[in-house]
Design a protein around this motif. Structure first.
Motif, PDB file in Angstrom:
ATOM      1  N   SER A 258       0.858  -1.188   0.000  1.00 44.90           N
ATOM      2  CA  SER A 258       0.000   0.000   0.000  1.00 44.90           C
ATOM      3  C   SER A 258       0.895   1.239   0.000  1.00 44.90           C
ATOM      4  N   LYS A 259       0.274   2.396  -0.146  1.00 54.63           N
ATOM      5  CA  LYS A 259       1.048   3.636  -0.082  1.00 54.63           C
ATOM      6  C   LYS A 259       1.282   4.094   1.357  1.00 54.63           C
ATOM      7  N   VAL A 260       0.727   3.372   2.313  1.00 55.52           N
ATOM      8  CA  VAL A 260       0.826   3.735   3.726  1.00 55.52           C
ATOM      9  C   VAL A 260       2.195   3.358   4.271  1.00 55.52           C
ATOM     10  N   ARG A 261       2.876   4.347   4.883  1.00 56.64           N
ATOM     11  CA  ARG A 261       4.162   4.099   5.532  1.00 56.64           C
ATOM     12  C   ARG A 261       4.045   4.455   7.012  1.00 56.64           C
ATOM     13  N   ILE A 262       4.745   3.723   7.830  1.00 51.66           N
ATOM     14  CA  ILE A 262       4.838   4.064   9.241  1.00 51.66           C
ATOM     15  C   ILE A 262       5.877   5.174   9.364  1.00 51.66           C
ATOM     16  N   VAL A 263       5.456   6.326   9.882  1.00 53.66           N
ATOM     17  CA  VAL A 263       6.359   7.478   9.983  1.00 53.66           C
ATOM     18  C   VAL A 263       6.763   7.777  11.425  1.00 53.66           C
ATOM     19  N   GLY A 264       6.068   7.174  12.384  1.00 52.58           N
ATOM     20  CA  GLY A 264       6.401   7.330  13.794  1.00 52.58           C
ATOM     21  C   GLY A 264       6.060   6.052  14.524  1.00 52.58           C
ATOM     22  N   LEU A 265       6.874   5.687  15.515  1.00 51.56           N
ATOM     23  CA  LEU A 265       6.702   4.407  16.191  1.00 51.56           C
ATOM     24  C   LEU A 265       7.159   4.503  17.641  1.00 51.56           C
ATOM     25  N   SER A 266       6.332   3.958  18.533  1.00 50.76           N
ATOM     26  CA  SER A 266       6.668   3.850  19.941  1.00 50.76           C
ATOM     27  C   SER A 266       6.022   2.575  20.460  1.00 50.76           C
ATOM     28  N   ILE A 267       6.743   1.836  21.303  1.00 50.58           N
ATOM     29  CA  ILE A 267       6.221   0.570  21.820  1.00 50.58           C
ATOM     30  C   ILE A 267       6.238   0.606  23.344  1.00 50.58           C
ATOM     31  N   ALA A 268       5.088   0.304  23.937  1.00 44.73           N
ATOM     32  CA  ALA A 268       4.974   0.149  25.390  1.00 44.73           C
ATOM     33  C   ALA A 268       4.724  -1.335  25.640  1.00 44.73           C
ATOM     34  N   ASP A 269       5.658  -1.971  26.334  1.00 43.58           N
ATOM     35  CA  ASP A 269       5.667  -3.418  26.497  1.00 43.58           C
ATOM     36  C   ASP A 269       5.288  -3.814  27.918  1.00 43.58           C
ATOM     37  N   SER A 270       4.563  -4.924  28.045  1.00 40.22           N
ATOM     38  CA  SER A 270       4.299  -5.522  29.360  1.00 40.22           C
ATOM     39  C   SER A 270       4.434  -7.032  29.213  1.00 40.22           C
ATOM     40  N   ALA A 271       4.171  -7.761  30.261  1.00 40.10           N
ATOM     41  CA  ALA A 271       4.367  -9.212  30.236  1.00 40.10           C
ATOM     42  C   ALA A 271       3.443  -9.908  29.241  1.00 40.10           C
ATOM     43  N   ASP A 272       2.183  -9.488  29.165  1.00 38.81           N
ATOM     44  CA  ASP A 272       1.210 -10.203  28.344  1.00 38.81           C
ATOM     45  C   ASP A 272       0.903  -9.550  27.003  1.00 38.81           C
ATOM     46  N   CYS A 273       1.011  -8.238  26.948  1.00 43.06           N
ATOM     47  CA  CYS A 273       0.644  -7.537  25.715  1.00 43.06           C
ATOM     48  C   CYS A 273       1.546  -6.329  25.528  1.00 43.06           C
ATOM     49  N   CYS A 274       1.399  -5.711  24.384  1.00 42.34           N
ATOM     50  CA  CYS A 274       2.105  -4.461  24.152  1.00 42.34           C
ATOM     51  C   CYS A 274       1.195  -3.525  23.369  1.00 42.34           C
ATOM     52  N   ILE A 275       1.467  -2.256  23.512  1.00 44.02           N
ATOM     53  CA  ILE A 275       0.761  -1.239  22.744  1.00 44.02           C
ATOM     54  C   ILE A 275       1.781  -0.625  21.810  1.00 44.02           C
ATOM     55  N   VAL A 276       1.504  -0.729  20.527  1.00 42.71           N
ATOM     56  CA  VAL A 276       2.371  -0.147  19.512  1.00 42.71           C
ATOM     57  C   VAL A 276       1.693   1.122  19.021  1.00 42.71           C
ATOM     58  N   ARG A 277       2.315   2.245  19.282  1.00 36.49           N
ATOM     59  CA  ARG A 277       1.794   3.528  18.817  1.00 36.49           C
ATOM     60  C   ARG A 277       2.454   3.831  17.484  1.00 36.49           C
ATOM     61  N   ILE A 278       1.625   4.035  16.474  1.00 29.84           N
ATOM     62  CA  ILE A 278       2.164   4.328  15.145  1.00 29.84           C
ATOM     63  C   ILE A 278       1.472   5.559  14.564  1.00 29.84           C
ATOM     64  N   MET A 279       2.256   6.303  13.800  1.00 30.99           N
ATOM     65  CA  MET A 279       1.728   7.390  12.987  1.00 30.99           C
ATOM     66  C   MET A 279       1.962   6.982  11.543  1.00 30.99           C
ATOM     67  N   LEU A 280       0.965   7.212  10.713  1.00 32.10           N
ATOM     68  CA  LEU A 280       1.012   6.745   9.334  1.00 32.10           C
ATOM     69  C   LEU A 280       0.976   7.912   8.354  1.00 32.10           C
ATOM     70  N   SER A 281       1.559   7.684   7.189  1.00 38.64           N
ATOM     71  CA  SER A 281       1.575   8.719   6.157  1.00 38.64           C
ATOM     72  C   SER A 281       0.186   8.987   5.589  1.00 38.64           C
TER      73      SER A 281
END
Length: 164
Positions: free
Chosen positions: A49-72
């Motif tokens: 696709s034309k969509v690119r990840i332009v920003g990324l941050s990951i908050a990790d824990s034992a069972d899950c993680c939250i991936v914060r992304i900014m897209l083009s």
């Protein structure tokens, strides 16, 4: 008589933030199981696709993680995430470029502190619009923060700036 009554002009001309919306960029917070390969699956979902990840941050824990992304391209990215059946939430972030010269992240923090604006979290962009570093910020008062940053010489960017 209050201002605006009587149809006459008060003779006052000034600029207000009423009705002005500072450009924000959509951030997607994607919830993933904390197991090997999940981030790769998320990144691959945008392949072709034309969509690119332009920003990324990951908050990790034992069972899950939250991936914060900014897209083009947030609209298309939203559809890809829905089609991938990945649980996600959306927030609007303010993104400021560090202008050429001596402007630093410290200057951004100082300006916002002086305006009593709280930064909940921040992370740098992977893509550098206009060839300059940029920082994405989740802020408690976007309108005030945008005005402060503009007044102190920072450029607030919008999603269109990320589409190179």
């Amino acid at each position: 008589m209050s201002l605006g009554e009587g149809g006459g002009s008060s003779g006052l001309e000034f600029e207000t933030l009423e009705g002005y919306s500072w450009p924000t960029i959509t951030q997607f917070s994607v919830f993933l199981e904390n197991r090997v390969g999940q981030l790769l699956e998320l990144v691959k979902s945008f392949s072709g696709s034309k969509v690119r990840i332009v920003g990324l941050s990951i908050a990790d824990s034992a069972d899950c993680c939250i991936v914060r992304i900014m897209l083009s391209h947030s609209e298309q990215g939203r559809e890809i995430l829905r089609n991938s059946e990945l649980p996600f939430a959306e927030n609007e972030l303010l993104v400021a470029e560090l202008t050429a010269g001596s402007r630093t992240l410290s200057d951004i923090c100082t300006a916002l502190l002086q305006g009593e604006v709280n930064i909940h979290y921040a992370y740098p962009l992977i893509v550098h619009p206009h060839g300059r570093a940029a920082v994405a910020m989740h802020i408690d008062n976007v309108e005030l923060a945008g005005q402060i940053l503009r007044d102190t010489g920072f450029e607030v960017i919008c999603e269109a700036d990320l589409r190179s």
